[in-house]
Design a protein around this motif. Structure first.
Motif, short mmCIF file in Angstrom:
data_model
loop_
_atom_site.label_atom_id
_atom_site.label_comp_id
_atom_site.label_asym_id
_atom_site.label_seq_id
_atom_site.Cartn_x
_atom_site.Cartn_y
_atom_site.Cartn_z
N GLY A 105 0.80 -1.22 0.00
CA GLY A 105 0.00 0.00 0.00
C GLY A 105 0.83 1.27 0.00
N SER A 106 2.16 1.13 0.19
CA SER A 106 3.03 2.30 0.27
C SER A 106 3.36 2.83 -1.12
N ILE A 107 3.09 4.13 -1.33
CA ILE A 107 3.36 4.80 -2.60
C ILE A 107 4.44 5.86 -2.35
N PRO A 108 5.46 5.94 -3.20
CA PRO A 108 6.48 6.97 -3.00
C PRO A 108 5.92 8.37 -3.23
N ASP A 109 6.53 9.35 -2.59
CA ASP A 109 6.11 10.74 -2.78
C ASP A 109 6.17 11.08 -4.26
N GLY A 110 5.07 11.56 -4.81
CA GLY A 110 4.98 11.88 -6.23
C GLY A 110 4.65 10.69 -7.10
N GLY A 111 4.44 9.54 -6.48
CA GLY A 111 4.19 8.31 -7.22
C GLY A 111 2.76 8.19 -7.71
N GLU A 112 2.51 7.09 -8.42
CA GLU A 112 1.21 6.86 -9.06
C GLU A 112 0.41 5.76 -8.37
N VAL A 113 -0.89 5.93 -8.36
CA VAL A 113 -1.83 4.92 -7.90
C VAL A 113 -2.69 4.52 -9.10
N LYS A 114 -2.82 3.23 -9.31
CA LYS A 114 -3.67 2.75 -10.41
C LYS A 114 -5.12 2.67 -9.93
N VAL A 115 -5.96 3.50 -10.52
CA VAL A 115 -7.36 3.53 -10.15
C VAL A 115 -8.03 2.19 -10.45
N SER A 116 -7.53 1.47 -11.45
CA SER A 116 -8.11 0.18 -11.81
C SER A 116 -7.98 -0.86 -10.71
N GLU A 117 -7.07 -0.61 -9.75
CA GLU A 117 -6.88 -1.54 -8.64
C GLU A 117 -7.77 -1.21 -7.45
N LEU A 118 -8.57 -0.14 -7.58
CA LEU A 118 -9.41 0.32 -6.48
C LEU A 118 -10.86 0.40 -6.92
N ILE A 119 -11.76 0.59 -5.96
CA ILE A 119 -13.19 0.60 -6.24
C ILE A 119 -13.71 2.03 -6.36
N HIS A 120 -13.61 2.80 -5.29
CA HIS A 120 -14.06 4.20 -5.28
C HIS A 120 -13.13 4.99 -4.36
N PRO A 121 -11.90 5.23 -4.81
CA PRO A 121 -10.88 5.84 -3.94
C PRO A 121 -11.19 7.28 -3.53
N LYS A 122 -10.78 7.58 -2.31
CA LYS A 122 -10.84 8.95 -1.79
C LYS A 122 -9.54 9.22 -1.05
N VAL A 123 -9.17 10.48 -0.98
CA VAL A 123 -7.91 10.87 -0.34
C VAL A 123 -8.19 11.75 0.86
#
Length: 262
Positions: free
Chosen positions: A88-106
């Motif tokens: 679950g750890s993403i580097p600062d400035g990194g990318e998250v693939k929305v396709s791997e999630l359902i309804h993401p919120k930050v």
């Protein structure tokens, strides 16, 4: 507890499969309305055990629903607690693939890194500050597995408090150098400010969330280990994101951290 071990194991497998396959499900209390708090945490514990057995590393802990805004948003009154993983750890400035999630919120957070172990009962803000190595800006990407983001407190505890991804960065600060109650934050989405707040939105002081976590674990015979990274909970309401969004969090005197969605 109201549920037997076989039911707990089945529900843990179901919820974790929903997470890993990015598919939603009705909240589990629809099927088991009488389940209690111990059942909910037992399901979460079973999910954690499943991950560890497959080689996943648990890299920290989290408090959820700790801000007054989040409690109002989700219609609850009590903080909840969960764990965060290496994947679950993403580097600062990194990318998250929305396709791997359902309804993401930050949501914007202040993360604590502990230099000493901390154990309840009786843990308080002073003990937390004495045990903290430094604080650092962070954002958590939450992604409830429940359909339409509708759940009750027991269901969300079982679902590891909607944990999905997280990022930390910016300028680490010793707690003596920042007033965690009054420190201001602004979160921007695609360059536009979407959330403002101050540390006091988290239970009056972010360290109060860490103390509550230590007391929760202490009641279970566990502790916050030295070196642990802890997300203290969202300062503001969570902001929905989609592919193409870029989110940046700026915390007064602590720099910024960002994440992109694709």
């Amino acid at each position: 507890m109201k549920l037997d071990q076989a039911t707990i194991a089945r529900l843990a497998e179901h919820l974790e499969t929903c997470e890993l396959e990015a598919r939603d499900t009705p909240k589990i209390t629809d099927e088991y309305p009488d389940m209690d708090w111990d059942d909910a945490y037992a399901i979460q514990d079973s999910i954690r055990a499943r991950k560890i057995a497959r080689g996943t590393r648990i890299v920290g802990l989290k408090a959820g629903l700790t801000s007054f805004a989040k409690m109002k948003q989700m219609g609850v009154e009590t903080p909840v607690f969960g764990f965060i993983t290496d994947y679950g750890s993403i580097p600062d400035g990194g990318e998250v693939k929305v396709s791997e999630l359902i309804h993401p919120k930050v949501e914007p957070e202040i993360a604590f890194v502990m230099k000493h172990a901390l154990k309840g009962p009786g843990c308080h803000i002073g003990a937390v500050l004495a045990a903290t190595d430094f604080v650092i800006p962070g954002m958590e990407v939450i992604d409830s597995r429940y359909r339409d983001f509708k759940f009750d407190l027991k269901s969300v505890i079982a679902d590891n408090t909607s944990s999905a991804r997280f990022v930390v960065g910016g300028l680490p600060q010793p707690v003596s150098e920042v007033d965690l109650r009054t420190v201001g934050i602004v979160m921007e989405k695609n360059g536009e400010p979407v959330a403002f707040g101050a540390g006091a939105a988290v239970l009056g002081h972010p360290a109060a969330a860490i103390a509550a976590l230590a007391n929760h674990l202490g009641a279970r015979g566990e502790e916050i280990p030295a070196g642990a990274l802890i997300l203290s909970g969202g300062i503001t309401e969570a902001v929905a994101v989609q592919a193409g969004d870029n989110v940046t969090l700026r915390i007064q005197g602590m720099g910024s951290v960002s994440i992109r969605f694709k």
